[in-house]
Design a protein around this motif. Sequence first.
Motif, short mmCIF file in Angstrom:
data_model
loop_
_atom_site.label_atom_id
_atom_site.label_comp_id
_atom_site.label_asym_id
_atom_site.label_seq_id
_atom_site.Cartn_x
_atom_site.Cartn_y
_atom_site.Cartn_z
N TYR A 140 -4.39 -9.23 12.21
CA TYR A 140 -3.81 -9.54 11.04
C TYR A 140 -4.61 -9.67 9.69
O TYR A 140 -4.54 -9.24 8.75
N LEU A 184 -5.08 -5.99 8.40
CA LEU A 184 -3.79 -5.81 8.00
C LEU A 184 -3.76 -6.46 6.45
O LEU A 184 -3.17 -5.80 5.43
N ARG A 196 4.20 -1.86 7.66
CA ARG A 196 5.41 -2.55 8.25
C ARG A 196 5.56 -2.05 9.56
O ARG A 196 6.09 -2.82 10.67
N LEU A 243 3.04 -3.83 11.92
CA LEU A 243 3.39 -5.15 12.20
C LEU A 243 4.61 -5.10 13.20
O LEU A 243 4.48 -5.72 14.22
N GLU A 244 5.67 -4.31 13.36
CA GLU A 244 6.42 -4.06 14.32
C GLU A 244 5.85 -3.77 15.43
O GLU A 244 6.30 -4.26 16.59
N SER A 278 3.12 -4.41 16.45
CA SER A 278 2.16 -5.50 17.32
C SER A 278 2.86 -6.49 17.77
O SER A 278 2.26 -7.48 18.38
N TYR A 279 4.31 -6.35 17.70
CA TYR A 279 5.03 -7.66 18.10
C TYR A 279 5.03 -7.95 19.75
O TYR A 279 4.86 -8.94 20.30
N ILE A 311 6.47 -8.15 3.25
CA ILE A 311 5.48 -7.97 4.29
C ILE A 311 4.94 -9.49 4.52
O ILE A 311 4.77 -9.74 5.74
N ILE A 319 4.99 -11.28 8.24
CA ILE A 319 3.71 -11.77 8.91
C ILE A 319 3.95 -13.20 9.09
O ILE A 319 3.69 -13.74 9.97
N ASN A 321 5.87 -13.73 12.09
CA ASN A 321 5.29 -13.37 13.35
C ASN A 321 4.37 -14.74 13.78
O ASN A 321 4.30 -14.95 14.79
#
Lengths: 212, 230
Positions: free
Chosen positions: A39, A43, A72, A75-76, A78-79, A106, A110, A113
Amino acid sequence: MKNNKYNEFLDLLEKEDKGKSLLFILDLLNSGVDVVTVYEDYLIPSLFDFKCLAVEQEICIWKEHTRTSIIRTVLEASYPYIIEQRKKEIHKKVIVLCPQEEYHEIGAIIASNYFYLLGFESLYIGANTPSDDIVSAIKILEPDYVALSVSNYYNLVVTRKLTKKIRENYPNLSIILGGQAFSKAESLEQVTYNFYLKDYKDMVSFANEVRK
Amino acid sequence: MADILTLKNITKTYGENTKNPTQVLFGIDLNFEESSFNSIIGQSGSGKSTLLNIIGSLDRPSGGEIFLSGKDLSVFTNKELADIRNQYLGFIFQFHYLLPEFSALENVLMPYKISKKELTKEIEDRAYELLELVDLKGFENKLATNLSGGQQQRVAIARSLINNPKIVLADEPTGNLDSDTTEKVYNLLREINKKFKTTFIIITHDRHIAEKTDRVIEITDGRISLDIKK
């Protein structure tokens, strides 16, 4: 960190190659690079590292939206790694959202998360959330913290009213603020809040304090 | 940048000598920097237009001081204030207030004619240039009534600039325009701000205009409730 790997990722984003960008990040995560490094070093910088040539100016917003869309998805995806690398549970609930008219989500995703990663029970409600709905969500979900992410400085107008409303209705609820709109101290001075968390480092310190 | 305009503890009460005086401004303190691009927002009746009228010396405050380029406006007579207004300020309103029996060029020149100075070629050239700036080259001799709403507002913008004002005060300049024309007018105001270093103070209900300005001041019930800079 502007290393070669980062530039490789940026090249894929510049080409708007969603598939390869996603696979690139998944490869990093699968190879053992921790999710915070992904991240912080890939990212987040890629959202600011944006080439907008003068001749292309009219399509820059379009390009920016495409970049956001790719990030986006990443990120999803990476959950599962967020779940896997989550710290010990804190037993505190935070709801994360963007106020009305704030569409830049965004940063909020982040933050949500990160809160979960750091052990909070975290729920991301969404962008452009009407003020009355935020108050309803607080009533139903009974969080310990409400975190507001604001990017566009004009949205401080609605944020000031919203935080005042939250404080009037829920005087014991802590309000957390984050986002580029608060980069100037004078902006923060005009809004009701308990905590301002600028970045991941601030969030870690905050989580450590809550754990005490 | 130095301040071009300073307001200190401005108050305004209507009907001061009546049984029911109404206070609409309460101790407003504001500074505006030279060349800055500002907006004032607030609900209807919040006092923002009263404030703009006071800034523009169209109305006098009940209390407090206003300094324009270092000059204390309270010491001037109405006639002197009119001269200062003509010299320093340009106005744009929601309704263009063009004179229908005059052409676009004549309307642009109107503030100059009112000042009763001799109309020189230099000033006439400036009026042509300003009409070109607002994308109305070729429309100079058209009667105001033969122009569209957007074109009329652009003539009004050119008119506000004829005396080369330090500050342009705009009260809902796009309130009467569709969204495409609003965007064009905003871009024009921004261009003028950059080209001539003119300070802009714009009252607007339109968030798309306000969020593009460099500073947003919100007035609530006659007080400044928010003052933020980009």
